[in-house]
Motif scaffolding. Sequence first.
Motif, mmCIF file in Angstrom:
data_model
loop_
_atom_site.group_PDB
_atom_site.id
_atom_site.type_symbol
_atom_site.label_atom_id
_atom_site.label_comp_id
_atom_site.label_asym_id
_atom_site.label_seq_id
_atom_site.Cartn_x
_atom_site.Cartn_y
_atom_site.Cartn_z
ATOM 1 N N MET A 56 0.813 -1.254 0.145
ATOM 2 C CA MET A 56 0.123 0.051 -0.201
ATOM 3 C C MET A 56 0.850 1.205 0.129
ATOM 4 N N ASN A 57 1.918 1.155 0.955
ATOM 5 C CA ASN A 57 2.898 2.388 0.911
ATOM 6 C C ASN A 57 3.408 2.595 -0.441
ATOM 7 N N CYS A 58 3.961 1.800 -1.300
ATOM 8 C CA CYS A 58 4.431 1.801 -2.568
ATOM 9 C C CYS A 58 3.574 2.634 -3.394
ATOM 10 N N LEU A 59 2.265 2.163 -3.475
ATOM 11 C CA LEU A 59 1.167 2.871 -4.267
ATOM 12 C C LEU A 59 1.026 4.291 -3.889
ATOM 13 N N VAL A 60 1.092 4.515 -2.767
ATOM 14 C CA VAL A 60 1.092 5.985 -2.178
ATOM 15 C C VAL A 60 2.026 6.967 -2.849
ATOM 16 N N VAL A 61 3.261 6.141 -2.770
ATOM 17 C CA VAL A 61 4.578 6.876 -3.308
ATOM 18 C C VAL A 61 4.407 7.258 -4.840
ATOM 19 N N LEU A 62 3.994 6.242 -5.429
ATOM 20 C CA LEU A 62 3.828 6.345 -7.056
ATOM 21 C C LEU A 62 2.885 7.156 -7.396
ATOM 22 N N VAL A 63 1.606 7.305 -6.726
ATOM 23 C CA VAL A 63 0.608 8.255 -7.059
ATOM 24 C C VAL A 63 1.079 9.619 -6.672
ATOM 25 N N ALA A 64 1.793 9.785 -5.509
ATOM 26 C CA ALA A 64 2.411 11.035 -5.418
ATOM 27 C C ALA A 64 3.112 11.589 -6.340
ATOM 28 N N GLY A 65 4.038 10.582 -6.659
ATOM 29 C CA GLY A 65 5.243 11.057 -7.749
ATOM 30 C C GLY A 65 4.498 11.706 -9.080
ATOM 31 N N LEU A 66 3.564 10.897 -9.676
ATOM 32 C CA LEU A 66 2.631 10.976 -10.746
ATOM 33 C C LEU A 66 2.118 12.617 -10.573
ATOM 34 N N ILE A 67 1.414 12.820 -9.353
ATOM 35 C CA ILE A 67 0.702 13.953 -9.226
ATOM 36 C C ILE A 67 1.682 15.022 -9.181
ATOM 37 N N LEU A 68 2.914 15.034 -8.695
ATOM 38 C CA LEU A 68 3.808 15.947 -8.317
ATOM 39 C C LEU A 68 4.371 16.400 -9.651
ATOM 40 N N SER A 69 4.912 15.309 -10.373
ATOM 41 C CA SER A 69 5.445 15.642 -11.680
ATOM 42 C C SER A 69 4.469 16.093 -13.063
ATOM 43 N N ALA A 70 3.418 15.941 -12.679
ATOM 44 C CA ALA A 70 2.326 16.408 -13.785
ATOM 45 C C ALA A 70 2.156 17.932 -13.814
ATOM 46 N N SER A 71 1.982 18.397 -15.053
ATOM 47 C CA SER A 71 1.549 19.849 -14.910
ATOM 48 C C SER A 71 0.370 20.120 -15.138
ATOM 49 N N PRO A 72 -0.390 21.207 -14.543
ATOM 50 C CA PRO A 72 -1.917 21.574 -14.329
ATOM 51 C C PRO A 72 -2.478 21.671 -15.740
ATOM 52 N N GLY A 73 -3.275 20.983 -16.425
ATOM 53 C CA GLY A 73 -4.038 21.267 -17.715
ATOM 54 C C GLY A 73 -2.995 21.657 -18.882
ATOM 55 N N ASN A 74 -3.468 22.219 -19.990
ATOM 56 C CA ASN A 74 -2.746 22.483 -21.123
ATOM 57 C C ASN A 74 -2.161 23.987 -20.927
ATOM 58 N N CYS A 75 -2.282 24.564 -19.964
ATOM 59 C CA CYS A 75 -1.649 26.093 -19.796
ATOM 60 C C CYS A 75 -0.274 26.102 -19.590
ATOM 61 N N LEU A 76 0.554 26.555 -20.628
ATOM 62 C CA LEU A 76 2.141 26.347 -20.340
ATOM 63 C C LEU A 76 2.410 27.754 -19.569
ATOM 64 N N LYS A 77 3.500 27.529 -18.459
ATOM 65 C CA LYS A 77 3.821 28.503 -17.592
ATOM 66 C C LYS A 77 5.332 28.862 -18.190
ATOM 67 N N CYS A 78 5.688 30.187 -18.400
ATOM 68 C CA CYS A 78 6.971 30.754 -18.795
ATOM 69 C C CYS A 78 7.437 31.680 -17.917
ATOM 70 N N TYR A 79 8.742 31.712 -17.980
ATOM 71 C CA TYR A 79 9.552 32.857 -17.153
ATOM 72 C C TYR A 79 9.158 34.452 -18.148
ATOM 73 N N SER A 80 8.967 35.517 -17.368
ATOM 74 C CA SER A 80 8.673 36.558 -18.079
ATOM 75 C C SER A 80 9.556 37.721 -17.673
ATOM 76 N N CYS A 81 10.079 38.689 -18.449
ATOM 77 C CA CYS A 81 10.868 39.762 -18.044
ATOM 78 C C CYS A 81 10.917 40.524 -19.423
ATOM 79 N N SER A 82 11.399 41.646 -19.346
ATOM 80 C CA SER A 82 11.550 42.771 -20.497
ATOM 81 C C SER A 82 12.793 43.409 -20.443
ATOM 82 N N ASP A 83 13.739 43.210 -21.531
ATOM 83 C CA ASP A 83 15.163 44.091 -21.578
ATOM 84 C C ASP A 83 15.465 44.254 -20.165
ATOM 85 N N SER A 84 16.135 42.925 -19.736
ATOM 86 C CA SER A 84 16.787 42.762 -18.207
ATOM 87 C C SER A 84 18.289 42.333 -18.527
#
Length: 115
Positions: free
Chosen positions: A1-29
């Motif tokens: 049971m413990n190994c299943l919890v670790v595996l599911v937690a790993g999948l959740i933490l490594s997944a990105s939410p939805g299709n929204c791409l997140k990028c660093y942002s700055c201008s003329d730095s």
Amino acid sequence: MNCLVVLVAGLILSASPGNCLKCYSCSDSEERCMTNSVNCSEGEQCYLRVVESGGVQFYSAGCMSLAACTVKHDIGEALVAVSCCATDLCNASDQVNLSLLLFPALVSVWFAIFM
């Protein structure tokens, strides 16, 4: 049971939410853009633009349409290079995305503990 919890937690933490791409942002730095971030619209990718003029580099980053990506040209005495990528926070240049390392690390820990 413990190994299943670790595996599911790993999948959740490594997944990105939805299709929204997140990028660093700055201008003329003069510093690399790794502080602020922005969510892109559909059809956009992360970009990093480096302008070199007189031995000084200026960075701009954010979201850009795919058609405007991968440009390199001279403007007078300035060299402009634009590169794009399509994973979260990939436009930091030389930055490793933590979520790509997190899942294999959790699997390694699981094998070390339970095998």
